[in-house]
Design a protein around this motif. Sequence first.
Motif, PDB file in Angstrom:
ATOM      1  N   LEU B  12       1.362  -5.089   5.610  1.00 30.66           N
ATOM      2  CA  LEU B  12       0.540  -3.966   6.083  1.00 30.66           C
ATOM      3  C   LEU B  12       1.379  -2.690   6.184  1.00 30.66           C
ATOM      4  O   LEU B  12       0.898  -1.591   5.921  1.00 30.66           O
ATOM      5  CB  LEU B  12      -0.085  -4.296   7.443  1.00 30.66           C
ATOM      6  CG  LEU B  12      -1.228  -5.313   7.411  1.00 30.66           C
ATOM      7  CD1 LEU B  12      -1.583  -5.795   8.817  1.00 30.66           C
ATOM      8  CD2 LEU B  12      -2.467  -4.722   6.745  1.00 30.66           C
ATOM      9  N   LYS B  13       2.687  -2.864   6.528  1.00 28.03           N
ATOM     10  CA  LYS B  13       3.566  -1.698   6.635  1.00 28.03           C
ATOM     11  C   LYS B  13       3.773  -1.019   5.280  1.00 28.03           C
ATOM     12  O   LYS B  13       4.184   0.140   5.221  1.00 28.03           O
ATOM     13  CB  LYS B  13       4.933  -2.115   7.199  1.00 28.03           C
ATOM     14  CG  LYS B  13       5.008  -2.038   8.693  1.00 28.03           C
ATOM     15  CD  LYS B  13       6.158  -2.813   9.258  1.00 28.03           C
ATOM     16  CE  LYS B  13       7.507  -2.323   8.801  1.00 28.03           C
ATOM     17  NZ  LYS B  13       8.582  -3.183   9.376  1.00 28.03           N
ATOM     18  N   ARG B  14       3.494  -1.746   4.197  1.00 30.87           N
ATOM     19  CA  ARG B  14       3.660  -1.142   2.865  1.00 30.87           C
ATOM     20  C   ARG B  14       2.461  -0.264   2.479  1.00 30.87           C
ATOM     21  O   ARG B  14       2.512   0.442   1.473  1.00 30.87           O
ATOM     22  CB  ARG B  14       3.875  -2.233   1.810  1.00 30.87           C
ATOM     23  CG  ARG B  14       5.237  -2.906   1.948  1.00 30.87           C
ATOM     24  CD  ARG B  14       5.401  -4.075   1.002  1.00 30.87           C
ATOM     25  NE  ARG B  14       5.222  -3.735  -0.389  1.00 30.87           N
ATOM     26  CZ  ARG B  14       5.027  -4.606  -1.365  1.00 30.87           C
ATOM     27  NH1 ARG B  14       5.002  -5.896  -1.080  1.00 30.87           N
ATOM     28  NH2 ARG B  14       4.866  -4.216  -2.600  1.00 30.87           N
ATOM     29  N   LEU B  15       1.400  -0.304   3.298  1.00 31.83           N
ATOM     30  CA  LEU B  15       0.242   0.549   3.020  1.00 31.83           C
ATOM     31  C   LEU B  15       0.515   1.956   3.534  1.00 31.83           C
ATOM     32  O   LEU B  15       1.213   2.132   4.530  1.00 31.83           O
ATOM     33  CB  LEU B  15      -1.005  -0.018   3.696  1.00 31.83           C
ATOM     34  CG  LEU B  15      -1.439  -1.399   3.190  1.00 31.83           C
ATOM     35  CD1 LEU B  15      -2.639  -1.896   3.976  1.00 31.83           C
ATOM     36  CD2 LEU B  15      -1.758  -1.361   1.701  1.00 31.83           C
ATOM     37  N   PRO B  16      -0.028   2.963   2.844  1.00 31.23           N
ATOM     38  CA  PRO B  16       0.290   4.345   3.236  1.00 31.23           C
ATOM     39  C   PRO B  16      -0.202   4.659   4.639  1.00 31.23           C
ATOM     40  O   PRO B  16      -1.318   4.298   5.008  1.00 31.23           O
ATOM     41  CB  PRO B  16      -0.458   5.190   2.199  1.00 31.23           C
ATOM     42  CG  PRO B  16      -1.443   4.294   1.559  1.00 31.23           C
ATOM     43  CD  PRO B  16      -0.925   2.899   1.697  1.00 31.23           C
ATOM     44  N   ALA B  23       0.857  -1.451  12.151  1.00 36.29           N
ATOM     45  CA  ALA B  23       0.696  -2.710  11.403  1.00 36.29           C
ATOM     46  C   ALA B  23       0.570  -3.885  12.380  1.00 36.29           C
ATOM     47  O   ALA B  23      -0.267  -4.783  12.203  1.00 36.29           O
ATOM     48  CB  ALA B  23       1.883  -2.921  10.463  1.00 36.29           C
ATOM     49  N   GLU B  24       1.378  -3.878  13.426  1.00 39.67           N
ATOM     50  CA  GLU B  24       1.324  -4.918  14.462  1.00 39.67           C
ATOM     51  C   GLU B  24      -0.051  -4.931  15.127  1.00 39.67           C
ATOM     52  O   GLU B  24      -0.667  -5.986  15.307  1.00 39.67           O
ATOM     53  CB  GLU B  24       2.402  -4.611  15.498  1.00 39.67           C
ATOM     54  CG  GLU B  24       2.569  -5.631  16.588  1.00 39.67           C
ATOM     55  CD  GLU B  24       3.633  -5.154  17.580  1.00 39.67           C
ATOM     56  OE1 GLU B  24       4.816  -5.399  17.318  1.00 39.67           O
ATOM     57  OE2 GLU B  24       3.283  -4.507  18.591  1.00 39.67           O
ATOM     58  N   ARG B  25      -0.533  -3.725  15.456  1.00 42.84           N
ATOM     59  CA  ARG B  25      -1.836  -3.577  16.112  1.00 42.84           C
ATOM     60  C   ARG B  25      -2.957  -4.149  15.224  1.00 42.84           C
ATOM     61  O   ARG B  25      -3.872  -4.820  15.705  1.00 42.84           O
ATOM     62  CB  ARG B  25      -2.038  -2.079  16.363  1.00 42.84           C
ATOM     63  CG  ARG B  25      -3.193  -1.700  17.234  1.00 42.84           C
ATOM     64  CD  ARG B  25      -2.936  -2.073  18.656  1.00 42.84           C
ATOM     65  NE  ARG B  25      -4.195  -2.143  19.401  1.00 42.84           N
ATOM     66  CZ  ARG B  25      -5.032  -3.151  19.332  1.00 42.84           C
ATOM     67  NH1 ARG B  25      -4.776  -4.205  18.573  1.00 42.84           N
ATOM     68  NH2 ARG B  25      -6.151  -3.156  20.019  1.00 42.84           N
ATOM     69  N   ILE B  26      -2.886  -3.870  13.906  1.00 43.25           N
ATOM     70  CA  ILE B  26      -3.922  -4.356  12.979  1.00 43.25           C
ATOM     71  C   ILE B  26      -3.824  -5.873  12.822  1.00 43.25           C
ATOM     72  O   ILE B  26      -4.837  -6.576  12.769  1.00 43.25           O
ATOM     73  CB  ILE B  26      -3.807  -3.619  11.619  1.00 43.25           C
ATOM     74  CG1 ILE B  26      -4.233  -2.161  11.807  1.00 43.25           C
ATOM     75  CG2 ILE B  26      -4.657  -4.292  10.539  1.00 43.25           C
ATOM     76  CD1 ILE B  26      -4.053  -1.290  10.588  1.00 43.25           C
ATOM     77  N   CYS B  27      -2.600  -6.399  12.745  1.00 34.90           N
ATOM     78  CA  CYS B  27      -2.381  -7.856  12.689  1.00 34.90           C
ATOM     79  C   CYS B  27      -3.093  -8.549  13.853  1.00 34.90           C
ATOM     80  O   CYS B  27      -3.829  -9.521  13.652  1.00 34.90           O
ATOM     81  CB  CYS B  27      -0.895  -8.179  12.847  1.00 34.90           C
ATOM     82  SG  CYS B  27      -0.008  -8.342  11.326  1.00 34.90           S
ATOM     83  N   ILE B  28      -2.854  -8.052  15.056  1.00 31.47           N
ATOM     84  CA  ILE B  28      -3.448  -8.658  16.246  1.00 31.47           C
ATOM     85  C   ILE B  28      -4.965  -8.578  16.181  1.00 31.47           C
ATOM     86  O   ILE B  28      -5.676  -9.526  16.511  1.00 31.47           O
ATOM     87  CB  ILE B  28      -2.904  -7.961  17.515  1.00 31.47           C
ATOM     88  CG1 ILE B  28      -1.427  -8.280  17.679  1.00 31.47           C
ATOM     89  CG2 ILE B  28      -3.689  -8.379  18.753  1.00 31.47           C
ATOM     90  CD1 ILE B  28      -0.718  -7.433  18.707  1.00 31.47           C
ATOM     91  N   HIS B  29      -5.461  -7.429  15.699  1.00 29.41           N
ATOM     92  CA  HIS B  29      -6.905  -7.248  15.571  1.00 29.41           C
ATOM     93  C   HIS B  29      -7.487  -8.276  14.590  1.00 29.41           C
ATOM     94  O   HIS B  29      -8.503  -8.902  14.868  1.00 29.41           O
ATOM     95  CB  HIS B  29      -7.173  -5.831  15.073  1.00 29.41           C
ATOM     96  CG  HIS B  29      -8.556  -5.328  15.375  1.00 29.41           C
ATOM     97  ND1 HIS B  29      -8.940  -4.960  16.637  1.00 29.41           N
ATOM     98  CD2 HIS B  29      -9.647  -5.143  14.592  1.00 29.41           C
ATOM     99  CE1 HIS B  29     -10.205  -4.552  16.613  1.00 29.41           C
ATOM    100  NE2 HIS B  29     -10.659  -4.656  15.377  1.00 29.41           N
TER     101      HIS B  29
END
Lengths: 197, 197
Positions: B12-16, B23-29
Amino acid sequence: MSPAFENLQTLLKRLPGLGNRSAERICIHLLAEKPEISDALIEAITYARENIKPCKICGNLTEDDVCEICKNPRRDDSKLCIVVSLTDLIAIENASAWDGKYHITYGKLSPLKNIGPENLNLKTLKARFENGDIKEVLFALPNDIESEATCHYIQDTILSDYDVHCSRIGFGLPSGGDITYADAVTLKNALDGKRDF
Amino acid sequence: MSPAFENLQTLLKRLPGLGNRSAERICIHLLAEKPEISDALIEAITYARENIKPCKICGNLTEDDVCEICKNPRRDDSKLCIVVSLTDLIAIENASAWDGKYHITYGKLSPLKNIGPENLNLKTLKARFENGDIKEVLFALPNDIESEATCHYIQDTILSDYDVHCSRIGFGLPSGGDITYADAVTLKNALDGKRDF
């Protein structure tokens, strides 16, 4: 743009922190600039969804039955930190501020939002005190009324039968915070929480 | 965190626009808070990847052979706007600033980065001038040296055989921009591009 593009953009906008422009930017990245990332992403989400589950003890995410923190013998079994979310657990871990175990409630009591004790991850909490190992409970919940109510509920209904020392994290001026610009509640908290110097 | 979690976070960190925390927040979501979004997301990415492709004419993304803009009969066929990226096309569309067609080069000439004409989407560009419909070309490329070189290359090698009027978008003070805080190059551009009042 095409319907498939717009559908993906709408979904991405539902992720935390992503707005219209950032979702559009990621869509273009996934579909035009770096399509290989989208394959890897699908694979990573699928694998994580199939393998990651809540820890049976504390609620943290893990690929086993019990998470790395609960399994870690160097963690102090006598200290339990209660947090409302996984993000809060991670924040405390990143600050290296706690060497005990955790319990995630996954929410706060809120009559207005219809969130009662049965909606929180509290079923396994009582059992953790049965063997008498836990001597100290730290409530690391946010500084708001719902958190306050949740702390009281846990202390009164779950911890009342056990001999444990309970504390609440400190409230006051944040690191680098300026008194001039602090709001009234923060200042009141800071003065209430004064310590010997 | 678990390896599967960290793998997803790294991707996710590779996305602009996404850093470590977002990225951590989206992972948890995706894994804990709203797992149903991850299923919908996988479906949307898969569908879009299978159905969206570059327009055969201009390079814009489309679910058909030819994109909505190229197909649109109300778009002026005599005017062509050349842009370096899909995001630039979308920005100009959102500003409702162009009623002609587009061509996306997908990059700029850059000897330093080893990007030559063969790496750009220029193969179909020459053919678009063959029927003589296009009378006006607007180079809407950014304000930098690589873009300047790309404009010159296109004008000298592709457009030289055709009777078209070429122009470059205006450079100068941005909307709401303050002269005091503008950098020297912007001010020079703004003075060079002065207009009758």
